[in-house]
Write a protein that holds these residues in place. Sequence first.
Motif, PDB file in Angstrom:
ATOM      1  N   ASP A 539      -9.969-112.145 -11.080  1.00 52.38           N
ATOM      2  CA  ASP A 539      -8.888-111.590 -10.627  1.00 52.38           C
ATOM      3  C   ASP A 539      -7.884-111.119 -11.760  1.00 52.38           C
ATOM      4  OD1 ASP A 539      -9.346-111.642  -7.793  1.00 52.38           O
ATOM      5  OD2 ASP A 539      -8.632-113.546  -8.010  1.00 52.38           O
ATOM      6  N   GLU A 540      -7.876-109.562 -11.707  1.00 57.92           N
ATOM      7  CA  GLU A 540      -6.978-109.088 -12.833  1.00 57.92           C
ATOM      8  C   GLU A 540      -5.613-109.187 -12.747  1.00 57.92           C
ATOM      9  OE1 GLU A 540      -6.559-105.357 -15.396  1.00 57.92           O
ATOM     10  OE2 GLU A 540      -7.626-104.869 -13.836  1.00 57.92           O
ATOM     11  N   VAL A 541      -4.882-109.594 -13.774  1.00 61.79           N
ATOM     12  CA  VAL A 541      -3.591-109.746 -13.942  1.00 61.79           C
ATOM     13  C   VAL A 541      -2.972-108.829 -14.915  1.00 61.79           C
ATOM     14  CG1 VAL A 541      -3.290-111.864 -12.720  1.00 61.79           C
ATOM     15  CG2 VAL A 541      -3.489-111.780 -15.099  1.00 61.79           C
ATOM     16  N   SER A 542      -1.609-108.501 -14.999  1.00 62.55           N
ATOM     17  CA  SER A 542      -0.984-107.632 -15.852  1.00 62.55           C
ATOM     18  C   SER A 542       0.465-107.982 -16.020  1.00 62.55           C
ATOM     19  CB  SER A 542      -1.003-106.185 -15.301  1.00 62.55           C
ATOM     20  OG  SER A 542      -0.432-105.488 -16.214  1.00 62.55           O
ATOM     21  N   PHE A 543       0.877-107.922 -17.043  1.00 57.87           N
ATOM     22  CA  PHE A 543       2.219-108.548 -17.617  1.00 57.87           C
ATOM     23  C   PHE A 543       2.907-107.364 -18.521  1.00 57.87           C
ATOM     24  CE2 PHE A 543      -0.377-112.303 -16.783  1.00 57.87           C
ATOM     25  CZ  PHE A 543       0.320-112.892 -16.008  1.00 57.87           C
ATOM     26  N   TYR A 544       4.124-107.579 -18.762  1.00 62.02           N
ATOM     27  CA  TYR A 544       4.832-106.851 -19.808  1.00 62.02           C
ATOM     28  C   TYR A 544       4.144-107.397 -21.272  1.00 62.02           C
ATOM     29  CZ  TYR A 544       8.322-105.046 -16.564  1.00 62.02           C
ATOM     30  OH  TYR A 544       8.905-104.463 -15.538  1.00 62.02           O
ATOM     31  N   SER A 545       4.301-106.598 -22.250  1.00 66.45           N
ATOM     32  CA  SER A 545       3.879-106.785 -23.570  1.00 66.45           C
ATOM     33  C   SER A 545       4.819-107.988 -24.237  1.00 66.45           C
ATOM     34  CB  SER A 545       3.711-105.651 -24.314  1.00 66.45           C
ATOM     35  OG  SER A 545       2.801-104.830 -23.651  1.00 66.45           O
ATOM     36  N   PHE A 546       5.843-108.456 -23.494  1.00 63.35           N
ATOM     37  CA  PHE A 546       6.840-109.362 -24.208  1.00 63.35           C
ATOM     38  C   PHE A 546       6.728-110.693 -23.866  1.00 63.35           C
ATOM     39  CE2 PHE A 546       8.678-105.078 -22.859  1.00 63.35           C
ATOM     40  CZ  PHE A 546       8.401-104.368 -24.094  1.00 63.35           C
ATOM     41  N   TYR A 547       7.245-111.470 -24.480  1.00 59.39           N
ATOM     42  CA  TYR A 547       7.740-112.782 -23.951  1.00 59.39           C
ATOM     43  C   TYR A 547       8.763-113.530 -24.766  1.00 59.39           C
ATOM     44  CZ  TYR A 547       4.077-114.216 -27.255  1.00 59.39           C
ATOM     45  OH  TYR A 547       3.329-114.273 -28.498  1.00 59.39           O
ATOM     46  N   THR A 606      -2.029-106.761 -28.303  1.00 58.64           N
ATOM     47  CA  THR A 606      -1.117-107.591 -28.874  1.00 58.64           C
ATOM     48  C   THR A 606      -0.408-107.024 -30.211  1.00 58.64           C
ATOM     49  OG1 THR A 606      -2.980-108.405 -30.345  1.00 58.64           O
ATOM     50  CG2 THR A 606      -2.552-109.462 -28.422  1.00 58.64           C
ATOM     51  N   TYR A 607       0.693-107.510 -30.634  1.00 61.34           N
ATOM     52  CA  TYR A 607       1.312-107.002 -31.754  1.00 61.34           C
ATOM     53  C   TYR A 607       1.738-107.931 -32.853  1.00 61.34           C
ATOM     54  CZ  TYR A 607       1.807-103.563 -27.816  1.00 61.34           C
ATOM     55  OH  TYR A 607       1.494-102.764 -26.828  1.00 61.34           O
ATOM     56  N   PRO A 615       3.725-103.048 -36.708  1.00 66.51           N
ATOM     57  CA  PRO A 615       2.900-103.758 -36.403  1.00 66.51           C
ATOM     58  C   PRO A 615       1.238-103.715 -36.130  1.00 66.51           C
ATOM     59  CG  PRO A 615       3.824-103.725 -34.313  1.00 66.51           C
ATOM     60  CD  PRO A 615       4.522-102.796 -35.463  1.00 66.51           C
ATOM     61  N   ARG A 616       0.378-104.547 -36.451  1.00 68.54           N
ATOM     62  CA  ARG A 616      -1.159-104.454 -36.309  1.00 68.54           C
ATOM     63  C   ARG A 616      -1.161-104.526 -34.739  1.00 68.54           C
ATOM     64  NH1 ARG A 616      -5.214-108.253 -36.400  1.00 68.54           N
ATOM     65  NH2 ARG A 616      -3.653-109.808 -37.757  1.00 68.54           N
ATOM     66  N   GLU A 617      -1.941-103.763 -34.274  1.00 70.65           N
ATOM     67  CA  GLU A 617      -2.103-103.554 -32.715  1.00 70.65           C
ATOM     68  C   GLU A 617      -3.595-103.769 -32.388  1.00 70.65           C
ATOM     69  OE1 GLU A 617      -0.349-100.560 -30.310  1.00 70.65           O
ATOM     70  OE2 GLU A 617       1.418-100.145 -31.777  1.00 70.65           O
ATOM     71  N   GLU A 618      -3.866-104.576 -31.538  1.00 70.13           N
ATOM     72  CA  GLU A 618      -5.169-104.990 -31.317  1.00 70.13           C
ATOM     73  C   GLU A 618      -5.310-105.181 -29.576  1.00 70.13           C
ATOM     74  OE1 GLU A 618      -7.897-106.356 -34.662  1.00 70.13           O
ATOM     75  OE2 GLU A 618      -6.591-108.104 -33.980  1.00 70.13           O
TER      76      GLU A 618
END
Length: 814
Positions: A539-547, A606-607, A615-618
């Motif tokens: 099952d796919e989930v999705s979150f903000y790019s922060f924590y 990821t950053y 930042p390096r984004e991948e």
Amino acid sequence: MILAFAGMTSTMEISLNWIKEFTEIPAKYSAKELSHLLTIRTCEVEGYKDERQKFACMVVGKVLKMRPHPNADKLKLADTDIGGKIVQIVCGGKNLVEGMIVPIALPGAVVNWHGAGEVMELKETKIRGEHSFGMICAGEEIGLPPSPPEFITDLGEMWAKSGEKPAKPGTPLADALGLGDTILEVDNKSLTHRPDLWGHYGMAREFAAFLGQKLKPFAPKVKFPMEGERVKVVMPKEIGDRFVAVIIKGVKIEESPAWLKRKLSAVGMRPVNNIVDVTNYVMLETGQPMHAFDRKVLGTDTLAVRFAKKDEVMEAIDHKKRVLSEQDALVTNGKDAMAIAGVMGGANSEISAATTEIILEAACWNHILIRKTSQKHGLRTDAAQRFEKSLDPELSILALERACELILKICKGAQIAGPATDVYNKKTAGIAVSLDVKTVTGKIGAEISEKEIAEHLKSLGFGVTKAGKGKLEVSIPSWRATKDVNIEDDLVEEVARMYGYEKIAPTLPLLPIKLPLANRERQLKNMARSILSNSLGFDEVSFYSFYGMPEIKKCMLPANAHVTIQNPLTDDQTHMRISLLPNILKAVEKNLNVRDNFKIYEIGRTYIKGPEFFPREEKFICGVVIGSFYDGLGALQAFLKAFPINARVETTATLPPYAHPAKCASLKANRGGIEIATVYEVHPQILKNFGIKANVAAFEINFTRLAELGQDEKNYIPIPRFPGIEIDVSVLVNAKTKVREIQELIRRSDQNLIANISLIDIFEDKSLGEGKKSFTFRVLLQSPDRTLTDEEMKKVQERIFKTLRNEEFVIRGL
């Protein structure tokens, strides 16, 4: 104390009656048509509401004669004039007397029965045997200010207090009370680039332009004395462009007149008192926020603007204390903070019932400072929302003049004590833009004459002069020169929207059309999603790019590798993520409360903080499985096989801090030997930190590398014509022996007949001996040209056993 300090909403309400004070709106246009025109010409209208509908079938009535109800002690029969007709109405209002002017709801009107929430449509009826034609109403029953219990709204008394002329019986109630307005609800986001539209006069300019009407000049009729008491203003250039102020004496704080309260209420603003209401009114009219200080409480006639001291504390008018920083601008009395500049006033100088003298100010602040302060302290006020758009400095003095004009009008005895102080640090330089007529017609795609172009621009307040053949020189008005209109393309857009986008015929571009190159990464991402969701049951989930820091600590991640957010939306979104796993583990903990077994994944960026500015984004795919390391490895290998890309499992020297040190591996692509994924069991301590009481395996695929690498070519292999034979081989090995090592030994035993080798079991138990484990392989034997015999199978099996024994491995089960 003023609108500047009220809460912000997502829409701005525009009163058409207010607009009509500045320009004519032909009667032929309905509210729906005007909403559509404003949307396609200027800004998005989300909806509209007609106040008149709320008061349909309601009129002004006058009670002529009253008599007791024969069948009810508490009710009366009132003969009421409703305009050329006298009707009998049954009423129980305690204050009802002959000669009283009252609101009447006729049959067909919709009322809130006794204000109790029961909405009903009135009908001609009998009450206790007596005929009643409608209803004499209390305020709460028809959407007016509430009356005392069992009292009727006395319209005559209300008009007497306000000095307004009473309406005649039969007058529609909406007209009598000035409530026949239409309110347009404009989406704030569509006004982001237009600071001139945050007031009714700016909106009226747009209406006049697209309706072809004249705009009345905005010219307050007030003169400041040449001599007298004046405010001393200190305004640093880096904080604001302009600050104007004046002293007004002889003020009496009281309720605003009815017309002022009605206009504020119509657009969603709660009336407070006459001074506060004037500052609100002027802001709604001009778009310029204002502030009024109690002069005596201020203790001085000095208003000094400065930056806050580090950790300086101030209590605002919402009676909350805030710790300020050196980037927050303040208005002070030369010593103490009296307001957070452009955002919210201070509790120590607000207007009260005892106020008799005020200092009235209007300013044009540095929009960047206001935005940062507003965001930092979570104060998204109406004032901040306007100031951060970069207001026209010329508005400041106009707003001050208008506010003074209104205060002198409604506050008898008030007088301006002296000249207005005007500190103008930065006057807006005149901007002139050259406009080529051919450029306009070419970019719009319509033949528009030079004369029509000039007329459209002039209707919006632009100055237009001829500058040669097919050339125009356009001067930008101050209200459009603040980050709005600066170049020729901006003017082309102005002409296009006034000309009408709907008049522009859609045409294909003249350039040859070519199909775009396929977006390879998007195709591969869709393929990956299909494999995981459809084939492997994830099952796919999705979150903000922060924590936040809690997640960083729980996963034992290095805090200094993260990019921090200067203005986080919430406390748990303070850092850009360097791994997808922390947010996924939060989801695992929640889902384990309702499910024992599941598989989820996320595709996201990821950053990672680096030496460069950005930042390096991948992009990564992170999947988790409730189970062991081998469950995760199996899922990962199944994904790579379906993708397809050939990869080998190897030990890894660089472990993520949340991985089990003894149960992890990396997968490298056979092409180039590039590491494309890691697989591991999540470290027990990490699971404990998240409150997870189950084994969790995870894999992380570097999708950026995977996309760059691309898919391995698929070679066609025909379906075998002859059946194969499967044999199982169980081997006792050392705990550190790799699966691939045994597979290579088995394959070496017979290069011709061994078609496939699959690991089907790994067994670990104390009964095998210290540091031992067992691998079980299923070996497929198959020939392309014949069916194998049992004798051939036995010979291959013996060669396999011999090869393994030669390497000192033990065959189990013999």
